[in-house]
Scaffold this active site. Structure first.
Site, PDB file in Angstrom:
ATOM      1  N   ASP A 194     -38.732  29.722  52.107  1.00 21.47           N
ATOM      2  CA  ASP A 194     -37.665  30.635  51.678  1.00 21.47           C
ATOM      3  C   ASP A 194     -38.298  31.809  50.949  1.00 21.47           C
ATOM      4  O   ASP A 194     -38.596  31.754  49.761  1.00 21.47           O
ATOM      5  CB  ASP A 194     -36.675  29.919  50.758  1.00 21.47           C
ATOM      6  N   HIS A 199     -36.157  35.426  44.400  1.00 20.54           N
ATOM      7  CA  HIS A 199     -36.732  34.338  43.616  1.00 20.54           C
ATOM      8  C   HIS A 199     -38.132  34.651  43.084  1.00 20.54           C
ATOM      9  O   HIS A 199     -38.759  33.781  42.478  1.00 20.54           O
ATOM     10  CB  HIS A 199     -36.760  33.065  44.464  1.00 20.54           C
ATOM     11  N   ILE A 214     -34.301  34.278  39.975  1.00 21.44           N
ATOM     12  CA  ILE A 214     -33.649  32.981  39.777  1.00 21.44           C
ATOM     13  C   ILE A 214     -34.303  31.937  40.675  1.00 21.44           C
ATOM     14  O   ILE A 214     -34.961  32.260  41.672  1.00 21.44           O
ATOM     15  CB  ILE A 214     -32.137  33.069  40.085  1.00 21.44           C
ATOM     16  N   GLY A 217     -31.496  27.815  44.943  1.00 19.09           N
ATOM     17  CA  GLY A 217     -30.508  26.748  44.831  1.00 19.09           C
ATOM     18  C   GLY A 217     -30.997  25.466  45.478  1.00 19.09           C
ATOM     19  O   GLY A 217     -30.760  24.362  44.969  1.00 19.09           O
TER      20      GLY A 217
END
Length: 292
Positions: A194, A199, A214, A217
């Site tokens: 990913d 991120h 962040i 998830g």
């Protein structure tokens, strides 16, 4: 509107071939914190139970690995499907469910068949539902259902979609554990496929409305399933039948997750995950592990 719901749903299934081996599995496990010290396992790096996630001679596969097998090609393909053209800065992972048909092998090649079963109109946003069926020469392996939340793309008068949510017991959780998210956790996890700069790149995160990058998830998703397996399923990954969650809030690297677990049936565990450092701000909600 860059999302043409009718075109996306009517499109031919997308088919891709994927492959993985023990190195991909070990990297994924490290990316979700395997080998890191916890209250239960202060010497986790050499703990025999933890080595099942990190040492090739003892390795087993946490079922959430399915979300990154083949570098997560199902989700990547879904965002480039006919009828879908979205800005990555407006994209958030809304929900995820993995259904296991049998344990994931330590190495393999498989074929993924991916479709867009639905696109929902949430008013100020759209939700794209992606489904991928993964099978190898011996038959079905897993089914992945992903919901992608796209800000600013709703309002065309489409269906809002289902809203049923499992109710939590009105009692204290059966178990509560904490898991530290290291400052470099997202940088390690993204090596599993990913590559969204949200991120890692502070400038991109600011464009997306965040003060800093962040955590993925799906990293929180993997951390949580590992905690449930290690705490309530005797460390036996093969017992997991399905695992579903709704992403209710963000996590910043360096924070601590608080993971509360309830046994609500003989084969069902419900989970709530919060950010302990931010007054238990929601992270994962409507989270259910069904097991054998």
């Amino acid at each position: 509107m860059p999302i043409d719901a009718a075109k996306a749903i009517a499109a031919e299934p997308r088919i891709s071939d994927i492959a993985w081996d023990h190195k991909d599995i070990q990297l994924y496990h490290l990316g979700i914190g395997a080998g890191a010290a916890t209250e239960e396992r202060p010497g986790a790096a050499t703990d025999p139970d933890e080595l099942r996630y990190t040492l090739e001679s003892r390795l087993h596969v946490l079922p959430s690995f399915a979300t990154v097998a083949g570098a997560g090609m199902a989700v990547v393909g879904g965002l480039s499907a006919p009828g879908i053209d979205v800005d990555l800065a407006a994209v958030l992972h809304g929900a995820q469910k993995i259904t296991l048909h049998r344990p994931i092998p330590l190495q393999g090649t498989a074929r993924q068949t991916s479709t867009v079963p639905a696109v929902y109109d949430k008013g100020k946003a759209a939700v794209i539902v992606l489904r991928s069926e993964t099978a190898d020469a011996d038959g079905p392996l897993w089914t992945s259902d992903t919901q992608i939340f796209v800000r600013g793309e709703g309002g065309w008068g489409g269906e809002r979609g289902p809203s049923d949510r499992p109710e939590l017991p009105e009692r204290a959780p059966d178990r509560t554990v904490t898991r530290l998210i290291r400052a470099d956790q997202a940088l390690l996890y993204r090596l599993s496929g990913d590559w969204n700069p949200l991120h890692a790149d502070p400038g991109f995160a600011e464009l997306a409305g965040f003060d800093k990058p962040i955590l993925h998830g799906l990293c929180s998703y993997g951390v949580t399933l590992k905690a449930v397996v290690d705490t309530l399923l005797d460390g036996d990954v093969s017992r997991v039948r399905s695992y579903a969650t709704r992403f209710a809030g963000v996590v910043f690297p360096g924070e601590t997750l608080r993971i509360r677990m309830w046994r609500t049936a003989q084969d069902r565990i419900q989970v709530v995950v919060t950010a302990a450092d931010r007054e238990d701000a929601p992270v994962l909600a409507d989270t259910v592990v069904e097991h054998g």
